[in-house]
Design an enzyme around this catalytic site. Structure first.
Site, short mmCIF file in Angstrom:
data_model
loop_
_atom_site.label_atom_id
_atom_site.label_comp_id
_atom_site.label_asym_id
_atom_site.label_seq_id
_atom_site.Cartn_x
_atom_site.Cartn_y
_atom_site.Cartn_z
N ALA A 10 0.66 -0.84 -0.13
CA ALA A 10 -0.20 0.27 -0.15
C ALA A 10 1.01 1.04 -0.13
O ALA A 10 0.94 2.09 -1.54
CB ALA A 10 -1.30 0.40 0.94
N ALA A 120 -3.17 4.33 3.12
CA ALA A 120 -3.05 3.99 1.99
C ALA A 120 -3.85 2.69 2.43
O ALA A 120 -3.55 2.30 3.20
CB ALA A 120 -1.41 3.62 1.84
N LYS A 175 6.48 5.93 17.10
CA LYS A 175 6.08 4.95 16.13
C LYS A 175 6.07 3.30 16.98
O LYS A 175 4.78 3.16 17.12
CB LYS A 175 6.68 5.74 14.91
N SER A 245 -2.10 -3.35 11.77
CA SER A 245 -1.07 -3.99 10.59
C SER A 245 -1.42 -5.54 11.18
O SER A 245 -1.40 -6.97 10.45
CB SER A 245 -0.05 -3.07 10.01
N GLU A 257 4.57 -8.53 12.06
CA GLU A 257 5.77 -8.01 12.52
C GLU A 257 5.87 -7.90 13.18
O GLU A 257 7.07 -7.03 14.65
CB GLU A 257 5.98 -6.40 11.93
O1 KPL Z 1 0.61 1.59 12.28
C1 KPL Z 1 -0.64 0.65 12.72
C2 KPL Z 1 -0.74 -0.38 12.24
O2 KPL Z 1 -1.45 -0.59 12.23
O3 KPL Z 1 0.47 -0.70 12.20
C3 KPL Z 1 -1.21 1.74 13.74
C4 KPL Z 1 0.05 3.11 13.75
C5 KPL Z 1 -1.22 1.06 14.42
C6 KPL Z 1 -2.53 1.92 12.79
O4 KPL Z 1 -3.75 0.78 12.76
#
Ligand code: KPL
Length: 293
Positions: A10, A120, A175, A245, A257
């Site tokens: 994406a 995205a 993050k 994700s 991940e």
């Molecule tokens: O980065 C994200 C992910 O899903 O990996 C968040 C910030 C939690 C948004 O869904």
């Protein structure tokens, strides 16, 4: 400039589309064995990009790596011979821990790291929707990378807003903290991000964020535990309708991940002998699910 996008999911497809629109030459490197891939962004006309052509890859000035973190090392090993020694390598993905192996594999290339908040969504292999405007922070991961600040202007012209960050680890850890809080819990409970606003998750979120803040402090990063907890709440509310994700990876039985998110936190905590027991529990719970497939 010549850009190669390795791993056009994406975010990679989004950049491929915007960079092409800005007049750059873009080629792709992907799992698909087609020689060309078409990408259509929102209502714009589809673009056709060359895929998996070693000669094109060798001409790339910038190799934008938007693979998921667990794929980075293997894919880069398979294409290393085609990457020019002066090409700028730019890693942009969730999680941390790939910069070290990339640096070892490409000791002479400038290496940059980025984190983005653009939204995205890829409804099919050939379409991408830009679902939310965001910001991309870019910074150097090695000495040659520090000479590549000019790339901010190039990227900002294609898909604003792009800013240079002198200490990109800070942005990546900010993050990572959010991902440590939201991703494993939404994946284990198979819920949307917004569900974590419920009172029953409050104590766990408090503890996750306290553990992460201690590790960040030990790493010499700026962190305020209350502000971190607030930014986690902010993302939970701002992305309430999204599935994280990791929730999606677990739902579709794909490798998540976790090693590069909570796993990276745990490894760093071990260096400083910090107790991150709740994060460890969440890590093992996700690994257990993956191992049972
Ligand atoms: O980065 C994200 C992910 O899903 O990996 C968040 C910030 C939690 C948004 O869904």
């Amino acid at each position: 400039m010549n850009f190669a996008i390795v791993g056009p999911g994406a975010i990679g497809s989004l950049w491929a589309s915007y960079l092409t629109q800005a007049g750059h030459h873009v080629c792709l490197w992907s799992r698909s064995d087609s020689s060309h891939i078409s990408i259509q962004r929102d209502e714009y006309e589809a673009i056709q990009l060359i895929n998996n052509d070693p000669a094109q890859l060798a001409q790339a000035d910038v190799v934008l790596i938007t693979l998921k973190a667990p794929q980075v090392n293997n894919v880069l090993a398979s294409i290393a011979a085609h990457i020019h020694p002066d090409a700028i390598l730019l890693l942009m993905h969730n999680g941390m821990g790939t910069a070290q192996v990339t640096q070892q594999r490409f000791p002479h290339n400038p290496l940059l790291l980025a984190t983005t908040t653009h939204g995205a969504y890829r409804p099919s292999n050939h379409q991408v929707h830009h679902t939310g405007q965001g910001q991309t922070l870019l910074g150097a991961a090695n000495a040659r990378g520090t000479q590549c600040e000019f790339l901010v202007e190039v990227l900002n012209h294609a898909l604003p807003q792009v800013l240079w960050h002198r200490k990109i680890e800070q942005a990546l850890w900010n993050k990572l903290a959010i991902n440590c809080a939201i991703n494993p819990l939404t994946a284990l409970h198979q819920v949307r991000n917004g569900e974590l606003a419920q009172a029953k998750y409050r104590q766990q979120l408090d503890q996750i964020s306290t553990e992460v803040a201690q590790v960040m402090l030990a790493e010499g990063l700026d962190v305020d535990s209350d502000a971190l907890r607030q930014s986690i709440n902010h993302v939970i509310n701002a992305t309430a309708n999204n599935y994280s994700s990791m929730q999606q990876d677990i739902a579709h039985r794909r490798q998540s991940e976790i090693d590069f998110i909570t796993g990276h936190l745990i490894q760093t905590a071990q260096i400083h002998a910090i107790d991150v027991s709740l994060n460890e529990q969440l890590y093992h719970a996700i690994k257990q699910i993956e191992q049972n497939w």
